[in-house]
Design a protein around this motif. Structure first.
Motif, PDB file in Angstrom:
ATOM      1  N   LEU B  99      22.384   1.124  18.604  1.00 36.97           N
ATOM      2  CA  LEU B  99      21.022   1.670  18.664  1.00 36.97           C
ATOM      3  C   LEU B  99      21.018   3.118  19.158  1.00 36.97           C
ATOM      4  N   GLU B 100      21.832   3.389  20.208  1.00 38.20           N
ATOM      5  CA  GLU B 100      21.861   4.755  20.751  1.00 38.20           C
ATOM      6  C   GLU B 100      22.351   5.743  19.704  1.00 38.20           C
ATOM      7  N   ASN B 103      19.704   6.113  16.957  1.00 37.07           N
ATOM      8  CA  ASN B 103      18.519   6.852  17.389  1.00 37.07           C
ATOM      9  C   ASN B 103      18.791   8.337  17.626  1.00 37.07           C
ATOM     10  N   ILE B 108      12.759  11.398  15.154  1.00 36.76           N
ATOM     11  CA  ILE B 108      12.150  10.601  16.227  1.00 36.76           C
ATOM     12  C   ILE B 108      11.294   9.450  15.673  1.00 36.76           C
ATOM     13  N   GLU B 109      10.650   9.685  14.536  1.00 37.27           N
ATOM     14  CA  GLU B 109       9.800   8.629  13.945  1.00 37.27           C
ATOM     15  C   GLU B 109      10.617   7.445  13.440  1.00 37.27           C
ATOM     16  N   ARG B 111      13.328   6.184  15.026  1.00 30.07           N
ATOM     17  CA  ARG B 111      14.059   5.483  16.090  1.00 30.07           C
ATOM     18  C   ARG B 111      13.688   4.010  16.121  1.00 30.07           C
ATOM     19  N   LEU B 113      13.699   0.185  18.233  1.00 28.80           N
ATOM     20  CA  LEU B 113      13.674  -0.460  19.548  1.00 28.80           C
ATOM     21  C   LEU B 113      14.543  -1.718  19.498  1.00 28.80           C
ATOM     22  N   MET B 177      10.874  -2.161  11.744  1.00 27.77           N
ATOM     23  CA  MET B 177      10.405  -1.285  12.826  1.00 27.77           C
ATOM     24  C   MET B 177       9.094  -0.609  12.441  1.00 27.77           C
ATOM     25  N   ARG B 181       5.605  -1.217  14.417  1.00 24.85           N
ATOM     26  CA  ARG B 181       4.813  -0.123  15.012  1.00 24.85           C
ATOM     27  C   ARG B 181       3.377  -0.147  14.523  1.00 24.85           C
ATOM     28  N   GLU B 209      10.151  -6.173  29.480  1.00 30.56           N
ATOM     29  CA  GLU B 209       9.776  -5.089  30.392  1.00 30.56           C
ATOM     30  C   GLU B 209       9.948  -5.414  31.875  1.00 30.56           C
TER      31      GLU B 209
END
Lengths: 94, 282
Positions: B99-100, B103, B108-109, B111, B113, B177, B181, B209
């Motif tokens: 993922l890192e 991304n 940026i749009e 990326r 999660l 993704m 979103r 979270e």
């Protein structure tokens, strides 16, 4: 753009990302997560909003600097100061 | 809880902004069933009235208070479904590294999660093991032809919805993704469509979270399985014979014992774990 104008733009981006947040109850120096249950999707959308509005790069490792309104304003100010002016193409309307 | 609104009540409570909005739109409030506290008509109710013009009056079905909907579904689940629970902890290092890198290399749009990888891994599991993907009604299980993964999304104010990513097994993580979103932003702004809430064939709940170890979720009837993910936590782990700190996630399953048993459930969780160890193939 002075800092007050910049802050009101950052706030407008926040409210686009989280239209269910009541701006009247927003505390400038409390993290969004503690005030509004901000989650990773909200954070990503906020970063995208800042990128589009100010043309700044926001690497994932910088998300922690966007955790509250005051922090985010400071971050944007510093990012704008340290970068050369962004190309006009990245200054898209949000 | 105070006395609830009687269904025969003629004049639902309405606060001023919805009333003003309704007047602007030329809608008769007598034809709207309020979903706010005590049957109050909310702006959302008024907005909902404006969408399908053909079915404006009378409303096709009263939209009951969301808490009451959750209460009914969860009570039915605990009353009717013999749940069994399993959990499995696995490493998330490969997925995190992937993922890192991903991304860093995309706009940026684009990326992703972590929850998208979790959701996709479950979708592939549901396709591979259809006994966890479908509906059990009147004691009879029917496997679904599609994999529509419901994603539990908490709304500010304490409400919860689980809209579906349709055909999630057949979509790339990038597409999942994008759709997630879009769903989250519509949940936040109150623009969900009824069809999205009705269609999941299996549900995922990722409580990422708050630093949770384990989720023990409740099946949303008539579905037969729900997969939970705790937070991704840095914990000691045996890596090639050495104890090291690694990112871990605990996957849990609540499944309907009328349809499957623990042996199948264990294979289902192991399948999801294995998919997460090969993130580039998700």
């Amino acid at each position: 753009m002075n800092e007050a104008e910049l802050e009101s733009r950052v706030l407008a981006i926040l409210l686009e990302v989280a239209p269910d947040v009541d701006p009247g109850s927003l505390a400038r120096d409390v993290d969004f997560r503690d005030q509004f249950d901000f989650d990773s999707m909200d954070t990503l959308n906020f970063a995208i909003g800042l990128h589009r509005a100010f043309g700044i790069e926001v690497p994932e490792t910088d998300y922690r600097y966007l955790a509250g309104l005051g922090k985010a304003v400071t971050y944007v100010v510093q990012a704008l100061a340290s970068e050369s002016p962004p190309p006009t193409s990245s200054r898209r309307a949000v | 809880m105070g006395p609830t609104a009687s269904p025969r009540r003629r004049h639902a409570r309405k606060s001023r902004p919805p009333r003003a909005r309704a007047r602007q739109l030329g809608i008769d409030l007598a034809g709207i069933t309020g979903t706010g506290a005590g049957g109050a008509i909310t702006l959302e109710d008024v907005a909902g009235e404006t969408q399908p013009a053909a079915v404006r009056t009378p409303p096709p079905r009263a939209q009951p208070d969301m808490r009451a909907v959750i209460a009914r579904a969860m009570s039915r689940s605990k009353r009717e479904i013999p749940h069994y629970y399993l959990s499995l902890t696995c490493e998330f290092q490969k997925a995190r590294t992937w993922l890192e890198r991903h991304n860093e290399s995309v706009a940026i749009e684009e990326r992703l999660l972590p929850s998208v990888l979790l959701l996709k891994a479950v979708a592939l599991g549901a396709r591979a093991m259809p006994a966890f993907n479908g509906y059990c009604e009147a004691g009879e299980f029917r496997a679904a032809e599609h994999v529509h993964v419901g994603m539990a999304i908490a709304m500010r104010g304490g409400r919860l919805v689980a809209p579906a990513i349709l055909d999630a097994d057949a979509k790339s993580v990038q597409v999942v993704m994008r759709e997630l979103r879009d769903l989250v932003s519509r949940v936040r702004s109150g623009h969900m469509r009824g069809s999205e809430l009705a269609s999941p064939t299996i549900t995922v709940t990722a409580l990422a979270e708050e630093g949770l170890d384990l989720v023990m979720p409740v099946i949303y009837p008539p579905q037969v399985a729900i997969v939970g993910f705790g937070s991704i936590l840095e914990r000691p782990w045996n890596v090639d014979g050495q104890v090291r700190v690694a990112p871990l996630v605990t996957i849990s399953l609540a499944a309907d014992h009328r349809v499957t048993d623990g042996h199948a459930g264990a294979r289902f969780l192991a399948f999801i774990r294995d998919r997460l160890q090969a993130p580039d193939q998700l």
